[in-house]
Design a protein around this motif. Structure first.
Motif, short mmCIF file in Angstrom:
data_model
loop_
_atom_site.label_atom_id
_atom_site.label_comp_id
_atom_site.label_asym_id
_atom_site.label_seq_id
_atom_site.Cartn_x
_atom_site.Cartn_y
_atom_site.Cartn_z
N MET A 238 0.82 -1.21 0.00
CA MET A 238 0.00 0.00 0.00
C MET A 238 0.85 1.26 0.00
O MET A 238 0.60 2.20 -0.76
CB MET A 238 -0.93 -0.01 1.22
N ALA A 239 1.87 1.31 0.86
CA ALA A 239 2.68 2.53 0.98
C ALA A 239 3.43 2.83 -0.32
O ALA A 239 3.60 4.01 -0.68
CB ALA A 239 3.66 2.41 2.13
N GLN A 240 3.88 1.81 -1.02
CA GLN A 240 4.57 2.05 -2.29
C GLN A 240 3.60 2.56 -3.34
O GLN A 240 3.94 3.46 -4.13
CB GLN A 240 5.24 0.76 -2.76
N THR A 241 2.40 2.01 -3.35
CA THR A 241 1.38 2.48 -4.29
C THR A 241 1.04 3.93 -4.04
O THR A 241 1.00 4.76 -4.96
CB THR A 241 0.11 1.62 -4.17
N ILE A 244 3.88 6.32 -5.16
CA ILE A 244 3.91 6.57 -6.60
C ILE A 244 2.81 7.56 -6.99
O ILE A 244 3.04 8.50 -7.76
CB ILE A 244 3.76 5.25 -7.38
N VAL A 245 1.61 7.34 -6.45
CA VAL A 245 0.49 8.24 -6.74
C VAL A 245 0.82 9.67 -6.30
O VAL A 245 0.57 10.64 -7.04
CB VAL A 245 -0.80 7.74 -6.06
N LEU A 246 1.39 9.81 -5.10
CA LEU A 246 1.71 11.15 -4.59
C LEU A 246 2.76 11.85 -5.44
O LEU A 246 2.69 13.06 -5.67
CB LEU A 246 2.18 11.05 -3.14
N ILE A 247 3.77 11.10 -5.89
CA ILE A 247 4.80 11.70 -6.75
C ILE A 247 4.18 12.21 -8.04
O ILE A 247 4.43 13.35 -8.47
CB ILE A 247 5.91 10.67 -7.05
N VAL A 248 3.35 11.39 -8.68
CA VAL A 248 2.71 11.78 -9.94
C VAL A 248 1.79 12.97 -9.73
O VAL A 248 1.83 13.95 -10.51
CB VAL A 248 1.93 10.58 -10.53
N VAL A 249 0.98 12.94 -8.67
CA VAL A 249 0.05 14.04 -8.41
C VAL A 249 0.80 15.32 -8.09
O VAL A 249 0.42 16.41 -8.56
CB VAL A 249 -0.91 13.66 -7.25
N ALA A 250 1.87 15.23 -7.30
CA ALA A 250 2.63 16.43 -6.93
C ALA A 250 3.27 17.07 -8.16
O ALA A 250 3.24 18.31 -8.31
CB ALA A 250 3.70 16.07 -5.90
N ILE A 251 3.84 16.25 -9.04
CA ILE A 251 4.46 16.80 -10.26
C ILE A 251 3.39 17.41 -11.16
O ILE A 251 3.59 18.50 -11.73
CB ILE A 251 5.23 15.68 -11.00
N ALA A 252 2.25 16.73 -11.28
CA ALA A 252 1.16 17.26 -12.10
C ALA A 252 0.64 18.57 -11.54
O ALA A 252 0.39 19.54 -12.29
CB ALA A 252 0.03 16.23 -12.19
N LEU A 253 0.47 18.66 -10.22
CA LEU A 253 0.01 19.89 -9.59
C LEU A 253 1.01 21.01 -9.77
O LEU A 253 0.65 22.17 -10.01
CB LEU A 253 -0.22 19.66 -8.10
N TRP A 254 2.29 20.69 -9.67
CA TRP A 254 3.35 21.68 -9.88
C TRP A 254 3.22 22.30 -11.26
O TRP A 254 3.21 23.53 -11.41
CB TRP A 254 4.71 20.99 -9.71
N GLY A 255 3.11 21.44 -12.29
CA GLY A 255 2.99 21.93 -13.65
C GLY A 255 1.69 22.69 -13.88
O GLY A 255 1.69 23.76 -14.51
#
Length: 271
Positions: A238-241, A244-255
């Motif tokens: 669960m924590a790895q999933t 990954i979701v948080l990294i993708v969401v954070a980068i998307a929000l940044w952009g």
């Protein structure tokens, strides 16, 4: 060969029938230091520093509740058979991702109520959060939990660890990866990085998003070493999933925030 090490007593002291656990003391210390740092930075950034104690009055109990609920949900096979242990958080078993969900949701509502920018609050709090996490991992050390797979004593000695850590990693006849330490060091490095990024002219919200990305990268790799992971499926941690979701969401929000101009106010600007 049987080692004759006595693990650290998880109970720091007793007041009559009340037992005070090191786990709670360490978590409390992390919260107190995090709050002090956030108040200092809020004052420097031109915000009422009392905002953070007011926020913590709500965020702490809600975060603890969410952290425990998150953990219990993914260990329901056990807790459904042992309902009396659901509230026994002094024995460990609070999930940091659950706590973060509770804290962020509370901060968002709080910011709306106080008519201040959620992203400004989040940027100020980011270094405090990761420092609190670095300290809090030592509660897992005392409880001999959140460790990795089996290793040899020689492996731990080659890491140049102090004797008290090596001895505490001897659990039920075997030595284990001190994954609590790996994550604590990663978080301390993240704390130093975020302090450096405070001097960079980042857009509003980007310091907090940097924290999310940094912490999630470290958690992904450390989680892969642990033996007590909460599982989403039989093979998916669960924590790895979530990482990954948080990294993708954070980068998307940044952009997204850059494109829309939502981060045009810079962290170095007071406002």
């Amino acid at each position: 060969m049987e080692e004759n090490f006595q693990p650290i007593d998880p109970v720091a002291f007793s007041l009559g029938p009340l037992q005070v656990h090191w786990y709670g003391i360490i978590i409390g210390l992390g919260i107190a230091l995090a709050l002090w740092l956030a108040m200092r930075e809020a004052d420097r950034r031109g915000l009422d520093k009392d905002l953070f104690p007011d926020l913590m009055l709500w965020a702490i109990p809600i975060s603890i509740l969410c952290a425990r609920i998150y953990y219990v949900i993914f260990q329901w096979d056990y807790y459904s058979q042992n309902p009396g242990e659901i509230l026994s958080i002094w024995n460990g078993g609070i999930a940091i991702h659950g706590a973060l969900i509770g804290a962020v949701a509370t901060a968002y509502v709080f910011a709306k109520k106080k008519n201040v920018s959620f992203w400004k609050l989040a940027d100020i709090a980011a270094p405090s959060i990761i420092l609190g996490q670095a300290i809090g991992r030592w509660g897992n050390f005392i409880n001999q939990e959140a460790h990795g797979g089996e290793v040899s004593r020689a492996f731990l000695e080659n890491l140049m660890l102090p004797e008290f850590i090596i001895n505490q990693m001897y659990i039920n006849g075997a030595y284990y990866h001190p994954t609590f330490l790996y994550e604590s060091i990663w978080n301390l490095a993240g704390f130093a990085l975020l302090l450096l990024l405070r001097k960079v002219n980042l857009g509003r919200g980007e310091l907090f998003l940097s924290y999310v990305i940094w912490y999630s990268i470290g958690r992904f790799f450390v989680e892969g070493l642990r033996t007590d992971s909460l599982m989403l499926t039989e093979s998916l941690r669960m924590a790895q999933t979530i990482s990954i979701v948080l990294i993708v969401v954070a980068i998307a929000l940044w952009g997204y925030r850059r494109v829309k101009g939502y981060s045009s106010i810079r962290y170095l600007e007071k406002g």
